[in-house]
Scaffold this active site. Sequence first.
Site, PDB file in Angstrom:
ATOM      1  N   CYS A  74       0.868  -1.180   0.000  1.00  0.00           N
ATOM      2  CA  CYS A  74       0.000   0.000   0.000  1.00  0.00           C
ATOM      3  C   CYS A  74       0.906   1.231   0.000  1.00  0.00           C
ATOM      4  O   CYS A  74       2.081   1.135  -0.328  1.00  0.00           O
ATOM      5  CB  CYS A  74      -0.975  -0.010   1.177  1.00  0.00           C
ATOM      6  N   ARG A  75       0.379   2.359   0.397  1.00  0.00           N
ATOM      7  CA  ARG A  75       1.148   3.606   0.401  1.00  0.00           C
ATOM      8  C   ARG A  75       2.273   3.574   1.429  1.00  0.00           C
ATOM      9  O   ARG A  75       3.416   3.847   1.120  1.00  0.00           O
ATOM     10  CB  ARG A  75       0.206   4.782   0.674  1.00  0.00           C
TER      11      ARG A  75
END
Length: 114
Positions: A74-75
Site C-alpha cells: 500500500c502507500r
Amino acid sequence: MPTLLDRSTPNPAGYRDITPKDVAAAIPGARLIDVRDPAELRGELGHVAGVENVPVARLDAAGFRKDEPLVLVCRSGRRSGQVAAGLAAAGFSCVMNMAGGMIAWNEAGLPVSR
C-alpha cells in the site's frame, strides 16, 4: 537460495514483514497485491510493475489460496499490514507485508510505474 518468506521478518500479528529491496529482488517470482484504490496506483508514488490491484473493499472476492505466498503493498505499509493481519488470522500461512509501502519503495530508488 533463501525464499522470499525466508528473507522476511515475523510480525506479532501473524504475518511477516519484508523490505522493498527483498521484494524487488524476488520479482517476477512474487505475487504482489496492491490494496490501494486504482487512482492511487497512478498517483505520485506510482506502483510496482506487474502488481495486481485488489483494493481492500474487493479482497473478500479475490480468491487467494491460503498456502500461496502473497506480498501486500500500500502507500505506507499500514493498510497492507492490517490486511495481512486479517489474512493471517483467517488461516493464510504465507502472508507478507512490504514494510514502508510505496513510500519506502520510492525512497529506496526502486523502479516505479505510473
